[in-house]
Design an enzyme around this catalytic site. Structure first.
Site, PDB file in Angstrom:
ATOM      1  N   TYR A 143      11.660  16.617   5.033  1.00 58.97           N
ATOM      2  CA  TYR A 143      11.905  16.961   3.842  1.00 58.97           C
ATOM      3  C   TYR A 143      10.716  17.861   3.094  1.00 58.97           C
ATOM      4  CZ  TYR A 143      12.152  16.319  -1.176  1.00 58.97           C
ATOM      5  OH  TYR A 143      12.280  16.173  -2.748  1.00 58.97           O
ATOM      6  N   GLU A 231      14.026  22.607  -3.484  1.00 62.01           N
ATOM      7  CA  GLU A 231      14.109  21.294  -2.606  1.00 62.01           C
ATOM      8  C   GLU A 231      15.105  21.465  -1.548  1.00 62.01           C
ATOM      9  OE1 GLU A 231      14.662  16.512  -3.476  1.00 62.01           O
ATOM     10  OE2 GLU A 231      16.219  17.892  -4.341  1.00 62.01           O
TER      11      GLU A 231
END
Length: 421
Positions: A143, A231
């Site tokens: 992530y 993101e």
């Protein structure tokens, strides 16, 4: 945003208690648009083609993926949770990995259909395009995100060695796996900063130095394009030892629209609240909420106070609407059109403190709006300030059935009562 950044950076707006999460004024673009943009910055992304019809799907498979046995078909909406979503036609899943000869059939079940996910609300969002991507052989998923942090007054990079699944759950169960690297906005990202991020990601097969360069390119994109959020979930490693942004979400600061014209030309109004689109065209500051009392106020501070007092009196605001200090009669009419277009609105509260904004202009706008819009809900009006007597006279002579209030507390109480009756 999928939620982690909100939790880590603690950004919430406490308006009238806990009923309203912060509404970010930012441009959101589709996944395929973000991938194209990242590619221009030298960031590794899967090969992909966005298509809007079954004929385009057929051509894309033939021309762009002639040797692929499997492809990923991704519905394009501006909301998360696509993979677990359900179309209103009954088809399940907004993301599918299928054989090349099945792509047309799957895409046909998505295009032009409404996809409902945990983030869209029950109304869902229409899928106007699907994104066809090569199927990568992934050996590791991580992530990565860059956002703006109020505490450090600058960009903050967030990374986790686990990704591809709910990052919120990972942050709650394994907080030590989350690393945060604040970046000095004046110095920019250093090799040391980028190395900290890569060490936090802990790639298994990708080259460390190449990974550091990818992080620096991502930061460059974030700054040069006025992003508020970048993101990537997952940031993946492939069997070819490459670091790839397998799925990305980018938001951009609306205040930078004047210098990011190319980016803002990508805006997709079909994915936005139609009330907010109409308000933007009328140059009104509007944010749709879920309550039953429509608000029209001049000044952001007074608008916030109005919503607070509505909540205090037992009601819930249906919107934030600031007509500003120099609204015209036409803008007031448009404001009423937007308020009355919301089926949930059971009453409207007009709260004007005339300074630069004159009460007679608001009053004329209300009267004209009543002529153009069928007002089926009670309207509570509180006027005070510049030209207040003229404003009240205009309303009185109009013959309209209005509920007048002497002060804000009285107005809120009457609006709540009217909405519940």
């Amino acid at each position: 945003m999928r939620g982690l950044v909100n939790k880590l950076v603690s950004r919430s707006l406490s308006v009238a208690g806990k009923w309203q999460q912060q509404q970010l004024r930012r441009l959101n673009i589709h996944e395929y648009q973000g991938a194209e943009l990242m590619s221009k910055y030298g960031i590794n992304v899967p090969k992909g083609v966005a298509v809007s019809s079954v004929d385009e799907v057929k051509e894309a498979v033939k021309s762009s993926f002639p040797n692929e046995n499997e492809l990923v078909v991704k519905s394009q909406i501006l909301a998360g949770g696509r993979g677990l979503g359900t179309f209103q036609n009954g088809f399940k899943g907004g993301v599918h990995i299928v054989k090349a000869d099945q792509v047309e059939d799957v895409a046909a079940k998505m295009l032009g259909q409404i996809l409902v996910t945990k983030q869209t609300g029950p109304q869902g969002k229409i899928v106007s395009k699907v994104y066809l991507c090569e199927k990568l052989s992934l050996v590791n998923e991580m992530y990565f995100a860059i956002t703006l942090d109020r505490k450090t007054a600058g960009p903050l990079i967030i990374a986790c060695s686990k990704g591809g699944t709910s990052i919120e759950d990972l942050a709650e169960k394994y907080p030590d796996m989350i690393i945060k690297v604040p970046i000095d906005v004046f110095k920019g990202i250093t090799d040391e900063d980028a190395a900290k991020v890569v060490d936090g990601l802990a790639p298994k097969v990708a080259d460390r130095n190449e990974s550091i360069e990818q992080v620096k390119k991502l930061y460059k994109l974030f700054c040069e394009r006025d992003c508020t959020l970048l993101e990537i979930n997952p940031l993946a490693e492939t069997s070819g030892n490459q670091l790839v942004a397998a799925d990305a979400k980018l938001n951009f600061d609306d205040n930078a629209a004047f210098r990011q014209k190319e980016i803002f030309a990508l805006r997709d109004p079909s994915q936005e609240d139609p009330r907010e689109v109409a308000a933007a065209k009328a140059d009104l500051n509007y944010i749709g909420l879920d309550g039953e009392i429509g608000c029209m106020v001049n000044g952001a501070g007074l608008a916030m106070a109005t919503m607070d007092i509505i909540k205090l009196r037992g009601g819930t605001p249906a919107n934030f609407l600031d007509v500003g200090g120099n609204a015209s009669e036409g803008q007031v009419v448009e404001a009423f059109k937007i308020l009355t277009s919301d089926d949930k609105v059971k009453a409207i509260l007009v709260n004007i403190f005339g300074g630069i904004m004159k009460c007679d202009v608001i009053a004329s706008g209300i009267v004209n709006a009543a002529k153009l819009v069928a007002l089926k809900v009670p309207v509570v009006v509180r006027l005070e300030g510049t030209n207040v007597d003229q404003g009240k006279r205009i309303l009185k002579e109009s013959g309209m059935t209005l509920i007048t209030a002497e002060d804000l507390d009285d107005a809120a109480e009457k609006a709540v009562k009217a909405a519940s009756s």
